[in-house]
Design a protein around this motif. Sequence first.
Motif, PDB file in Angstrom:
ATOM      1  N   PHE A  53       0.828  -1.210   0.000  1.00 54.70           N
ATOM      2  CA  PHE A  53       0.000   0.000   0.000  1.00 54.70           C
ATOM      3  C   PHE A  53       0.863   1.261   0.000  1.00 54.70           C
ATOM      4  O   PHE A  53       0.697   2.145  -0.845  1.00 54.70           O
ATOM      5  CB  PHE A  53      -0.925  -0.011   1.221  1.00 54.70           C
ATOM      6  CG  PHE A  53      -1.755   1.231   1.367  1.00 54.70           C
ATOM      7  CD1 PHE A  53      -2.929   1.383   0.651  1.00 54.70           C
ATOM      8  CD2 PHE A  53      -1.356   2.257   2.214  1.00 54.70           C
ATOM      9  CE1 PHE A  53      -3.700   2.531   0.779  1.00 54.70           C
ATOM     10  CE2 PHE A  53      -2.119   3.401   2.350  1.00 54.70           C
ATOM     11  CZ  PHE A  53      -3.293   3.543   1.634  1.00 54.70           C
ATOM     12  N   TYR A  54       1.795   1.355   0.939  1.00 58.01           N
ATOM     13  CA  TYR A  54       2.608   2.568   1.050  1.00 58.01           C
ATOM     14  C   TYR A  54       3.592   2.707  -0.113  1.00 58.01           C
ATOM     15  O   TYR A  54       3.967   3.819  -0.488  1.00 58.01           O
ATOM     16  CB  TYR A  54       3.332   2.604   2.394  1.00 58.01           C
ATOM     17  CG  TYR A  54       2.389   2.889   3.542  1.00 58.01           C
ATOM     18  CD1 TYR A  54       1.795   4.140   3.674  1.00 58.01           C
ATOM     19  CD2 TYR A  54       2.064   1.905   4.467  1.00 58.01           C
ATOM     20  CE1 TYR A  54       0.912   4.411   4.710  1.00 58.01           C
ATOM     21  CE2 TYR A  54       1.182   2.168   5.508  1.00 58.01           C
ATOM     22  CZ  TYR A  54       0.609   3.420   5.622  1.00 58.01           C
ATOM     23  OH  TYR A  54      -0.276   3.680   6.645  1.00 58.01           O
ATOM     24  N   ASP A  55       3.999   1.592  -0.696  1.00 63.87           N
ATOM     25  CA  ASP A  55       4.848   1.666  -1.891  1.00 63.87           C
ATOM     26  C   ASP A  55       4.096   2.345  -3.037  1.00 63.87           C
ATOM     27  O   ASP A  55       4.663   3.163  -3.773  1.00 63.87           O
ATOM     28  CB  ASP A  55       5.290   0.265  -2.324  1.00 63.87           C
ATOM     29  CG  ASP A  55       6.255  -0.367  -1.330  1.00 63.87           C
ATOM     30  OD1 ASP A  55       6.927   0.398  -0.604  1.00 63.87           O
ATOM     31  OD2 ASP A  55       6.329  -1.605  -1.281  1.00 63.87           O
ATOM     32  N   LYS A  56       2.810   2.016  -3.168  1.00 57.54           N
ATOM     33  CA  LYS A  56       2.006   2.631  -4.224  1.00 57.54           C
ATOM     34  C   LYS A  56       1.762   4.110  -3.945  1.00 57.54           C
ATOM     35  O   LYS A  56       1.652   4.911  -4.875  1.00 57.54           O
ATOM     36  CB  LYS A  56       0.686   1.878  -4.364  1.00 57.54           C
ATOM     37  CG  LYS A  56       0.866   0.468  -4.913  1.00 57.54           C
ATOM     38  CD  LYS A  56      -0.440  -0.291  -4.980  1.00 57.54           C
ATOM     39  CE  LYS A  56      -0.209  -1.706  -5.498  1.00 57.54           C
ATOM     40  NZ  LYS A  56      -1.449  -2.503  -5.524  1.00 57.54           N
ATOM     41  N   VAL A  57       1.683   4.465  -2.662  1.00 54.98           N
ATOM     42  CA  VAL A  57       1.557   5.885  -2.309  1.00 54.98           C
ATOM     43  C   VAL A  57       2.824   6.629  -2.710  1.00 54.98           C
ATOM     44  O   VAL A  57       2.773   7.716  -3.303  1.00 54.98           O
ATOM     45  CB  VAL A  57       1.279   6.053  -0.801  1.00 54.98           C
ATOM     46  CG1 VAL A  57       1.340   7.527  -0.402  1.00 54.98           C
ATOM     47  CG2 VAL A  57      -0.082   5.469  -0.439  1.00 54.98           C
ATOM     48  N   LYS A  58       3.991   6.042  -2.417  1.00 54.90           N
ATOM     49  CA  LYS A  58       5.263   6.676  -2.775  1.00 54.90           C
ATOM     50  C   LYS A  58       5.414   6.812  -4.287  1.00 54.90           C
ATOM     51  O   LYS A  58       5.973   7.792  -4.783  1.00 54.90           O
ATOM     52  CB  LYS A  58       6.430   5.858  -2.208  1.00 54.90           C
ATOM     53  CG  LYS A  58       6.546   5.917  -0.688  1.00 54.90           C
ATOM     54  CD  LYS A  58       7.691   5.041  -0.198  1.00 54.90           C
ATOM     55  CE  LYS A  58       7.786   5.060   1.319  1.00 54.90           C
ATOM     56  NZ  LYS A  58       8.865   4.158   1.816  1.00 54.90           N
ATOM     57  N   GLU A  59       4.918   5.818  -5.021  1.00 58.33           N
ATOM     58  CA  GLU A  59       5.016   5.859  -6.479  1.00 58.33           C
ATOM     59  C   GLU A  59       4.051   6.862  -7.101  1.00 58.33           C
ATOM     60  O   GLU A  59       4.171   7.191  -8.280  1.00 58.33           O
ATOM     61  CB  GLU A  59       4.719   4.470  -7.056  1.00 58.33           C
ATOM     62  CG  GLU A  59       5.767   3.420  -6.700  1.00 58.33           C
ATOM     63  CD  GLU A  59       5.296   2.010  -7.046  1.00 58.33           C
ATOM     64  OE1 GLU A  59       4.204   1.885  -7.659  1.00 58.33           O
ATOM     65  OE2 GLU A  59       5.997   1.044  -6.698  1.00 58.33           O
ATOM     66  N   GLY A  60       3.084   7.329  -6.316  1.00 58.57           N
ATOM     67  CA  GLY A  60       2.096   8.263  -6.847  1.00 58.57           C
ATOM     68  C   GLY A  60       0.899   7.598  -7.486  1.00 58.57           C
ATOM     69  O   GLY A  60       0.043   8.275  -8.063  1.00 58.57           O
TER      70      GLY A  60
END
Length: 199
Positions: free
Chosen positions: A9-16
């Motif tokens: 989840f947070y990886d996708k947030v970082k990726e935008g």
Amino acid sequence: MFTVLPANFYDKVKEGRLILKKSHNFSFCKNGLIVDGEATPVATDIVIFGTGYKSDAKLKNIFASTYFQKCVFGSSAPLYRECIHPRIPNLAILGYADSPAILFTTEMRSKWLAHFLAGKFKLPSIREMEDDVIKREKFMRCYARQSYKRYCVNVLLQIYCNDQLCKDMGCNPRRKNWFLAKLFAPYGPSDYKNLSRPM
């Protein structure tokens, strides 16, 4: 109370790929969403509102149209499959009639919605959806009395609802692998983890 997040989840947030915003005011535009205090619209395909408490009023206030406000406000859940309002296009509401006691029903409706958005099935006519909503609400009033509006701990009703969702998605609603389990074992989240099997 605890929260379960999807993998990465947070990886996708970082990726935008997932954009988190907190705002008291917002509006839709052709290119996405205009958030209060920002000059540039947020380009997006799907908008998810985390309404939290007092969701009735928050759902009503999403709309400028008094017609849509009246549609969504004042009923237990005027939603087909407790997810889509028959007369409000391009809007799906998840978790409105659920509670933390049965979070997996929201996950079931999420899968149902994903199948619908992928074009795996089509919705019935507006009249058919409204008739289904009225039928369900009458049953809820009869069974849960005054608390019917957010009554959600009825296990048998949830099994029936999950059966409907499975049928819509073209999946077998009989999730148990062997005969005795079908007769005696209770249904739970693990029974719906794989919904790719056809009917």
